[in-house]
Write a protein that holds these residues in place. Structure first.
Motif, PDB file in Angstrom:
ATOM      1  N   ALA A 100       0.831  -1.202   0.000  1.00  0.00           N
ATOM      2  CA  ALA A 100       0.000   0.000   0.000  1.00  0.00           C
ATOM      3  C   ALA A 100       0.869   1.256   0.000  1.00  0.00           C
ATOM      4  N   LEU A 101       1.918   1.245   0.802  1.00  0.00           N
ATOM      5  CA  LEU A 101       2.795   2.412   0.899  1.00  0.00           C
ATOM      6  C   LEU A 101       3.510   2.680  -0.413  1.00  0.00           C
ATOM      7  N   GLU A 159       2.468   2.378  -3.326  1.00  0.00           N
ATOM      8  CA  GLU A 159       1.577   3.017  -4.301  1.00  0.00           C
ATOM      9  C   GLU A 159       0.970   4.307  -3.772  1.00  0.00           C
ATOM     10  N   PHE A 160       1.337   4.697  -2.564  1.00  0.00           N
ATOM     11  CA  PHE A 160       0.790   5.907  -1.966  1.00  0.00           C
ATOM     12  C   PHE A 160       1.475   7.136  -2.564  1.00  0.00           C
ATOM     13  N   LYS A 205       4.196   8.902  -0.447  1.00  0.00           N
ATOM     14  CA  LYS A 205       4.995   7.946   0.323  1.00  0.00           C
ATOM     15  C   LYS A 205       6.291   8.553   0.859  1.00  0.00           C
ATOM     16  N   VAL A 207       6.138   9.845   4.417  1.00  0.00           N
ATOM     17  CA  VAL A 207       5.761   8.906   5.471  1.00  0.00           C
ATOM     18  C   VAL A 207       6.997   8.366   6.175  1.00  0.00           C
ATOM     19  N   LYS A 214      -5.493  -2.713   0.440  1.00  0.00           N
ATOM     20  CA  LYS A 214      -6.457  -1.634   0.231  1.00  0.00           C
ATOM     21  C   LYS A 214      -6.883  -0.991   1.548  1.00  0.00           C
ATOM     22  N   ALA A 236      -4.117   1.260   2.473  1.00  0.00           N
ATOM     23  CA  ALA A 236      -4.134   2.408   1.561  1.00  0.00           C
ATOM     24  C   ALA A 236      -5.164   3.440   2.015  1.00  0.00           C
ATOM     25  N   GLN A 237      -6.322   2.954   2.437  1.00  0.00           N
ATOM     26  CA  GLN A 237      -7.363   3.864   2.929  1.00  0.00           C
ATOM     27  C   GLN A 237      -6.916   4.568   4.212  1.00  0.00           C
ATOM     28  N   LEU A 277      -3.825   5.159   5.138  1.00  0.00           N
ATOM     29  CA  LEU A 277      -2.778   6.116   4.778  1.00  0.00           C
ATOM     30  C   LEU A 277      -3.383   7.407   4.247  1.00  0.00           C
ATOM     31  N   ALA A 278      -4.352   7.261   3.355  1.00  0.00           N
ATOM     32  CA  ALA A 278      -4.967   8.442   2.747  1.00  0.00           C
ATOM     33  C   ALA A 278      -5.691   9.287   3.783  1.00  0.00           C
ATOM     34  N   TYR A 314      -3.163  10.876   6.197  1.00  0.00           N
ATOM     35  CA  TYR A 314      -2.381  11.923   5.540  1.00  0.00           C
ATOM     36  C   TYR A 314      -3.193  13.215   5.414  1.00  0.00           C
TER      37      TYR A 314
END
Length: 234
Positions: free
Chosen positions: A24-25, A27-28, A31, A34, A198, A201-202, A204-205, A208
């Motif tokens: 996930a990271l 593709e963030f 990144k 982070v 996923k 990823a959610q 992280l978003a 952030y």
């Protein structure tokens, strides 16, 4: 933005969680902003090296089940690891205490090598059948990741960082965690267990966005596959 991760290098879901988080990271979009900070958590602090006991027998005893049951259950776990890109060879895994490995992870923080050492210890335990309480093994693995041999020996020949390991575990329990892996994003949102990429990823978003807006909200925990302090994994 900071992501804090608690894990035990002998926790099967922790390695899977690490790999899924990394996917996930990678593709963030942000990144590079982070920072990942690893923390110690021993599933069984009182565990001793048991050379005549297999990983399957150990888990069977914890669960009050048979060896055959344990073997069948772990076939699913091995497949889950495979989906994450990991090669689990649990028939080689050695039942032992992880304290000294965690003390070296604490040492690695000083040199920005924690993630490398976590990865090396995970692979050594779950794929290579390494004994992670053996000092020579720990020395070899640690120096492979960039730690200086003399510094590693100094830690292994002392009680350095024992308090740090215990403090890490105490801190995450105070947050309400009942097992590992446990991920805290920007000190505002927590994810428990080996979630799919996923989900990370959610998280992280969302974290952030909060970080950018400098918000400070109460931690919300999203649960998933996890290992408990008693050593149980689901």
């Amino acid at each position: 933005m900071r992501v804090d991760i608690w894990s035990d290098i002998m926790c099967p879901f922790c390695y899977i969680g690490k790999r899924n988080f990394e996917k996930a990271l990678a593709e963030f979009p942000a990144k590079d902003s982070v920072e990942v900070v690893w923390h110690s958590f021993q599933l069984n602090p009182d565990l001793t090296y048991q050379p005549n006991k297999s990983f399957y027998d150990y888990v069977a005893e914890l669960k009050g089940q048979t060896r055959e049951w344990s073997i069948q259950v772990h076939k699913t776990l091995v497949q889950t690891a495979k989906y994450a890109g990991l090669d689990y060879r649990l028939d080689q895994a050695k039942v032992t205490n992880s304290l000294d490995a965690h003390r070296l992870i604490q040492l690695a923080k000083k040199y920005n090598l924690t993630n490398d050492l976590e990865e090396r210890f995970f692979r050594a335990y779950f794929t290579e059948g390494a004994l992670l309480s053996d000092h020579q093994t720990l020395l070899t693995l640690s120096t492979e990741t960039g730690l200086q041999p003399d510094v590693v020996k100094q830690v292994l020949q002392s009680d350095l960082y024992k308090d740090k390991v215990r403090q890490d575990a105490q801190r995450v329990r105070q947050m309400g965690a009942t097992g590992v892996p446990f991920f805290v994003f920007n000190q505002t949102q927590a994810v428990s267990g080996a979630q799919q990429p996923k989900v990370f990823a959610q998280a992280l978003a969302a974290a952030y966005e909060q970080w950018v807006q400098t918000k400070n909200e109460k931690i919300d925990i999203v649960g998933g596959a996890v290992c408990t302090p008693e050593g149980y994994c689901n």
